[in-house]
Design a protein around this motif. Structure first.
Motif, PDB file in Angstrom:
ATOM      1  N   PRO A  58       1.375  -2.476  16.231  1.00 34.70           N
ATOM      2  CA  PRO A  58       1.960  -3.814  15.786  1.00 34.70           C
ATOM      3  C   PRO A  58       1.948  -3.880  14.166  1.00 34.70           C
ATOM      4  N   GLU A  59       1.222  -2.922  13.628  1.00 34.88           N
ATOM      5  CA  GLU A  59       0.968  -2.835  12.202  1.00 34.88           C
ATOM      6  C   GLU A  59       2.213  -2.206  11.760  1.00 34.88           C
ATOM      7  N   ARG A  60       2.749  -1.197  12.108  1.00 29.85           N
ATOM      8  CA  ARG A  60       3.985  -0.449  11.773  1.00 29.85           C
ATOM      9  C   ARG A  60       5.080  -1.298  11.506  1.00 29.85           C
ATOM     10  N   VAL A  61       5.450  -2.043  12.599  1.00 28.32           N
ATOM     11  CA  VAL A  61       6.564  -2.843  11.974  1.00 28.32           C
ATOM     12  C   VAL A  61       6.402  -4.270  11.126  1.00 28.32           C
ATOM     13  N   GLY A  62       7.130  -4.592  10.619  1.00 27.93           N
ATOM     14  CA  GLY A  62       6.818  -5.958   9.853  1.00 27.93           C
ATOM     15  C   GLY A  62       6.191  -5.845   8.633  1.00 27.93           C
ATOM     16  N   VAL A  63       5.481  -4.952   8.252  1.00 26.46           N
ATOM     17  CA  VAL A  63       4.529  -4.603   7.057  1.00 26.46           C
ATOM     18  C   VAL A  63       5.624  -5.107   5.822  1.00 26.46           C
ATOM     19  N   PHE A  64       6.723  -4.274   5.782  1.00 30.90           N
ATOM     20  CA  PHE A  64       7.680  -4.576   4.816  1.00 30.90           C
ATOM     21  C   PHE A  64       8.255  -5.656   4.537  1.00 30.90           C
ATOM     22  N   ALA A  65       8.883  -6.232   5.906  1.00 22.86           N
ATOM     23  CA  ALA A  65       9.354  -7.475   5.879  1.00 22.86           C
ATOM     24  C   ALA A  65       8.509  -8.432   5.599  1.00 22.86           C
ATOM     25  N   ARG A  66       7.070  -8.424   5.856  1.00 22.24           N
ATOM     26  CA  ARG A  66       6.286  -9.499   5.624  1.00 22.24           C
ATOM     27  C   ARG A  66       6.040  -9.603   3.819  1.00 22.24           C
ATOM     28  N   LEU A  67       6.044  -8.205   3.425  1.00 19.06           N
ATOM     29  CA  LEU A  67       5.833  -8.166   1.726  1.00 19.06           C
ATOM     30  C   LEU A  67       7.178  -8.789   1.148  1.00 19.06           C
ATOM     31  N   ARG A  68       8.293  -8.398   1.694  1.00 18.45           N
ATOM     32  CA  ARG A  68       9.435  -8.889   1.083  1.00 18.45           C
ATOM     33  C   ARG A  68       9.482 -10.286   1.447  1.00 18.45           C
ATOM     34  N   ASP A  69       9.284 -10.880   2.445  1.00 14.23           N
ATOM     35  CA  ASP A  69       9.359 -12.323   2.895  1.00 14.23           C
ATOM     36  C   ASP A  69       8.485 -13.143   1.808  1.00 14.23           C
ATOM     37  N   SER A  70       7.181 -12.735   1.583  1.00 16.53           N
ATOM     38  CA  SER A  70       6.185 -13.432   0.682  1.00 16.53           C
ATOM     39  C   SER A  70       6.948 -13.228  -0.942  1.00 16.53           C
ATOM     40  N   LEU A  71       7.533 -12.313  -1.115  1.00 17.49           N
ATOM     41  CA  LEU A  71       7.830 -11.891  -2.579  1.00 17.49           C
ATOM     42  C   LEU A  71       9.074 -12.753  -2.557  1.00 17.49           C
ATOM     43  N   ALA A  72       9.895 -13.149  -1.617  1.00 20.32           N
ATOM     44  CA  ALA A  72      11.200 -13.872  -1.777  1.00 20.32           C
ATOM     45  C   ALA A  72      10.903 -15.304  -2.067  1.00 20.32           C
ATOM     46  N   LYS A  73       9.620 -15.725  -2.009  1.00 22.99           N
ATOM     47  CA  LYS A  73       9.323 -16.903  -2.440  1.00 22.99           C
ATOM     48  C   LYS A  73       9.552 -16.899  -4.050  1.00 22.99           C
ATOM     49  N   SER A  74       9.663 -15.850  -4.475  1.00 23.42           N
ATOM     50  CA  SER A  74       9.824 -16.000  -6.127  1.00 23.42           C
ATOM     51  C   SER A  74      10.838 -16.636  -6.701  1.00 23.42           C
ATOM     52  N   ARG A  75      10.907 -17.345  -7.758  1.00 23.37           N
ATOM     53  CA  ARG A  75      11.975 -18.043  -8.227  1.00 23.37           C
ATOM     54  C   ARG A  75      13.105 -16.932  -8.548  1.00 23.37           C
ATOM     55  N   LEU A 120      -5.445  -4.092  -4.318  1.00 20.74           N
ATOM     56  CA  LEU A 120      -4.760  -4.944  -5.138  1.00 20.74           C
ATOM     57  C   LEU A 120      -4.447  -6.049  -4.103  1.00 20.74           C
ATOM     58  N   THR A 121      -5.242  -7.246  -4.466  1.00 22.30           N
ATOM     59  CA  THR A 121      -5.056  -8.546  -3.662  1.00 22.30           C
ATOM     60  C   THR A 121      -4.246  -9.529  -4.150  1.00 22.30           C
ATOM     61  N   LYS A 122      -3.997 -10.679  -3.260  1.00 19.67           N
ATOM     62  CA  LYS A 122      -3.190 -11.849  -3.635  1.00 19.67           C
ATOM     63  C   LYS A 122      -1.795 -11.573  -3.819  1.00 19.67           C
ATOM     64  N   LEU A 123      -1.254 -10.271  -3.114  1.00 18.68           N
ATOM     65  CA  LEU A 123       0.121  -9.927  -3.415  1.00 18.68           C
ATOM     66  C   LEU A 123       1.150 -10.847  -2.552  1.00 18.68           C
ATOM     67  N   ASP A 124       0.449 -11.949  -1.835  1.00 23.79           N
ATOM     68  CA  ASP A 124       1.352 -12.877  -1.195  1.00 23.79           C
ATOM     69  C   ASP A 124       1.893 -13.926  -2.050  1.00 23.79           C
ATOM     70  N   GLY A 125       1.550 -14.075  -3.222  1.00 22.05           N
ATOM     71  CA  GLY A 125       2.198 -14.876  -4.198  1.00 22.05           C
ATOM     72  C   GLY A 125       3.335 -14.326  -4.570  1.00 22.05           C
ATOM     73  N   SER A 126       3.605 -14.800  -5.682  1.00 20.53           N
ATOM     74  CA  SER A 126       5.055 -14.183  -6.274  1.00 20.53           C
ATOM     75  C   SER A 126       4.624 -13.194  -7.158  1.00 20.53           C
ATOM     76  N   ALA A 127       3.412 -12.911  -7.391  1.00 16.98           N
ATOM     77  CA  ALA A 127       3.202 -11.935  -8.358  1.00 16.98           C
ATOM     78  C   ALA A 127       3.469 -10.430  -7.920  1.00 16.98           C
ATOM     79  N   ARG A 128       3.963  -9.655  -8.370  1.00 13.57           N
ATOM     80  CA  ARG A 128       4.380  -8.298  -8.000  1.00 13.57           C
ATOM     81  C   ARG A 128       3.262  -7.149  -8.165  1.00 13.57           C
ATOM     82  N   VAL A 137      -3.899  -3.120   0.186  1.00 16.05           N
ATOM     83  CA  VAL A 137      -3.288  -4.550  -0.521  1.00 16.05           C
ATOM     84  C   VAL A 137      -3.662  -5.434   0.569  1.00 16.05           C
ATOM     85  N   GLY A 138      -3.869  -6.770  -0.238  1.00 19.03           N
ATOM     86  CA  GLY A 138      -4.222  -8.057   0.657  1.00 19.03           C
ATOM     87  C   GLY A 138      -3.080  -8.730   0.202  1.00 19.03           C
ATOM     88  N   LEU A 139      -2.488  -9.326   1.602  1.00 23.27           N
ATOM     89  CA  LEU A 139      -1.365 -10.243   1.531  1.00 23.27           C
ATOM     90  C   LEU A 139      -1.417 -11.409   2.243  1.00 23.27           C
TER      91      LEU A 139
END
Lengths: 430, 315
Positions: B19-36, B265-273, B291-293
């Protein structure tokens, strides 16, 4: 690390003095360097661009004062503008019908809980009766942390609901009112500005407690994201000011400028150490120098100018140029130094030196001992150090309550300084 | 493809990894998409003309905005320019960033017990990271003991103990104000006596500029090294992704004091890259390991340079 901004500007603009006016080419060159310096200090890209554009307008065509090089003139203008921007707005807290509610909000790890305790101590020392309210029910042991801090500073901590932060906030403020406290400081959970649910909760805490002061707690090390963080918090809780934390590190703190520029909200307080009494009012001019990487060289110059009376200064300078540096001069310069304020602070203000001396204590008592030794010398000895024989040294040590070793060290130090002064006097002084 | 926990630990892949293999990138992209801001708009190959000086400037600015910093940005841009126009700008950037980070990360846990020392400035998420790491190691068949050598911050011990309970790890605590090196010693001893696979030592957050506290940290490391052959096997520096260029200075001084082996690298779930990790890899050659997501206990992941680079330029 990077050269100081002053050095870089000097390199870009040349050291020519009295160039007349700042022309387009000079100013453009300077602004490129300023922009890089701002980016290295983590000032937001857009903010840096806007700021340099403003400064450029002001600098163009400005007369270069005769005593300054163009680089120095530019630094002066940039520093003034930066100070003005950082300093605008009222940095005082507002107090109303008790209890005055102060809400602290911010990202995880920005230092809210510690800032809450520091603020409580600060207010208690100003004669207020503060209470702390624990509303961070998210992080494990956050309530315990606040309770322990409260015990240390003898301020009550209300943790009246362990599940609902809104209820905890409301109950805490009510309890503070009932028990006669005039300030209630709310410590809330850290939250990401993009977390809808938690931002919503923060909004509800604010709505339930009607804080007169909402403070955004901001880590001085924050990078480019500071702008988005500040805008998101402003939108939800319309904060009134910023508490800038971890300023005791070596971050240049450009985030403070970014936040001020995009929200217009002033920095109200600055946290400068791990101890609970290390919370200070914010000094825009110091922050400006820090962002520009110039230490507090300007403050230092001002302080020095104010502390040293003009003729005293002229006489000392004459003697230094001549390569004389007697114990009388030693005493005079030591006294001047002490007049400028706490040595520790002075040393930190000198660019470059601050970092070198990190963790080293500048002992004021040491300075007092030095003065005691010199005062135990006869006037003749002070003027003519070479006559001080071993026998005289023993007498001086006994007279000043110090040891022979300390006297010897001072003798060597004076010699060293005289040598240094002589070189300086021949070369660059003035 | 993302790096799995099994790969990070050098294990054979198990069903638990799938389950870890799928969706990591999607997840990262998803959280970063919140950025303005949509970095992607700046970087779309179609919009990019290598002859257009302003386009290069926009690329530079996009990297600066991601906290990559001036020198590392200049280097990346120089390398991309040198490649010529063979690939799309995004692909070129991803490859160059990958190149900077080098080989995929490994946690070197070959000791008995292996000791992981966790260090960093205040508020970066050390204790939370340890909690999640302990759980992950536990899930991957390692018995874990955590030691609370943060004897400074109020209630730090309680926080770690709670995490240890959640992660099913043993816990060695200490009274507040105790000598942290002594606690580290006790933790390693206990880990050895109880036959644990991994001992994770938490330390108090400290600013890298506090010389005496950095010396204290070096002492903790020496004590651990003296108790156990090859220890600490990993020394992880936890850096908050929201951190700007000061992160580089943190990495430099912590590396000087305790020979950091990898960055978390922690708190990558914010909009900081978290672009400062690139600056750290470029200037100091330090890899990112984890990384912490997010806040969930499953949100600690092995670092994948490709994912990271794509997220850097994702909208």
């Amino acid at each position: 690390m990077f050269d100081t901004l002053s050095d870089r500007l000097q390199a870009a603009l040349g050291g020519l003095r009295g160039k007349g006016r700042l022309d387009e080419e000079t100013v453009s060159k300077a602004m490129r360097e300023i922009r890089l310096a701002l980016l290295e200090a983590d000032v937001n890209v857009e903010v840096a661009r806007e700021f340099t554009a403003t400064v450029k307008e002001r600098a163009l065509g400005e007369d270069v004062s005769r005593s300054l090089s163009p680089a120095q003139q530019v630094v002066k203008i940039v520093h003034e503008e930066l100070t003005r921007l950082l300093g605008a707005g009222d940095s005082r807290l507002v107090f109303g019908k008790p209890p005055t509610v102060i809400l602290l909000a911010g990202l995880q790890g920005s230092g809210k809980t510690t800032a809450a305790a520091k603020l409580a101590l600060h207010l208690r020392r100003e004669g207020k009766r503060p209470a702390l309210v624990a509303c961070d029910l998210q992080r494990p042991a956050a309530v315990e942390q606040l309770e322990q801090l409260g015990r240390q500073i003898q301020v009550p901590v209300y943790a009246l609901d362990r599940v609902d932060p809104v209820a905890a906030a409301r109950a805490g403020v009510d309890a503070a009112r009932r028990e006669g406290y005039d300030v209630a400081i709310l410590d809330t959970a850290g939250r990401l500005h993009v977390d809808e649910a938690l931002m919503d909760e923060l909004e509800r805490v604010a709505a339930a407690t009607k804080p007169l002061n909402v403070l955004l707690v901001l880590d001085a090390m924050t990078g480019q994201e500071a702008v988005n963080v500040a805008l998101a918090f402003q939108e939800r809780v319309a904060f009134d000011g910023v508490v800038l934390t971890k300023l005791d590190g070596d971050a240049r703190g450009g985030a403070a400028l970014s936040v001020k520029a995009v929200t217009g909200k002033p920095v109200k307080l600055a946290s400068t150490g791990e101890k609970l009494d290390q919370l200070e009012v914010f000094h825009p001019d110091r922050m400006a120098s820090r962002i520009l990487g110039m230490g507090d060289v300007l403050t230092l110059i001002e302080k020095a100018e104010a502390a040293v009376e003009a003729d005293e200064q002229a006489e000392l300078e004459r003697r230094l140029r001549a390569g004389e540096f007697t114990f009388d001069d030693f005493l005079a310069s030591s006294k001047m130094l002490r007049r400028m304020g706490p040595l520790q602070g002075i040393v930190k203000m000198i660019p470059g030196l601050g970092r070198q001396l990190q963790g080293m204590d500048v002992d004021e008592r040491q300075l007092a001992r030095v003065e005691a030794i010199i005062l135990s010398m006869t006037p003749q000895e002070r003027r003519m150090p070479h006559i001080i024989t071993m026998q005289r040294r023993r007498r001086i040590a006994a007279g000043s309550g110090t040891s022979l070793d300390e006297v010897n060290k001072l003798m060597a130090a004076r010699k060293q300084m005289a040598k240094m002064m002589k070189q300086l006097g021949k070369g660059r002084l003035g | 493809m993302s790096v799995s926990w099994a790969e990070l630990l050098g294990d054979e892949p198990t069903a638990a990894d799938e389950p870890e293999r799928v969706g990591v990138f999607a997840r990262l992209r998803d959280s970063l998409a919140k950025s303005r801001r949509a970095l992607a708009a700046e970087l779309q190959a179609a919009a990019f003309d290598p002859g257009d000086a302003e386009a290069w400037e926009r690329l530079e600015e996009a990297l600066i905005r991601a906290d990559v910093g001036v020198p590392a940005t200049a280097e990346l841009v120089r390398r991309i320019e040198a490649r010529g126009g063979a690939s799309s700008l995004e692909d070129a950037l991803v490859e160059e960033v990958r190149g900077l980070f080098g080989e995929p990360p490994r946690l070197r846990l070959d000791g008995k017990p292996s000791v992981i020392l966790v260090v960093g400035v205040n508020g970066t998420g050390k204790t939370t990271t340890i909690g999640k790491l302990a759980l992950k190691l536990n899930q991957h068949g390692r018995s874990v003991l955590v030691g609370a050598a943060d004897t400074f911050r109020a209630a730090a011990e309680e926080q770690l103990e709670e995490w240890a309970r959640r992660a099913g790890a043993d816990f060695v605590g200490s009274p507040r104000g105790a000598d942290p090196a002594a606690v580290a010693f006790d933790a390693v001893e206990a880990g050895r006596a109880r036959g644990k696979d991994v001992v994770i030592v938490d330390t108090a957050g400290r600013l890298h500029t506090q010389a005496n506290l950095m010396a204290e940290l070096a002492k903790i490391r020496r004590v651990i090294a003296g108790r156990c052959e090859g220890a600490p096997h990993e020394t992880l520096l936890v850096i908050d992704a929201t951190t700007g260029q000061n992160g580089l200075q943190q990495a430099r001084l912590f590396a000087d004091a305790v020979e950091v082996s990898g960055v978390v690298l922690t708190k990558l779930d914010g909009s900081a890259r978290g672009g400062v990790a690139i600056a750290i890899a470029y200037e100091l050659g330090l890899p990112v390991t984890l990384v912490g997501l997010g806040e969930g206990i499953d949100d600690l992941r092995p670092f994948d340079a490709g994912d990271f680079a794509r997220a850097l330029v994702a909208g």
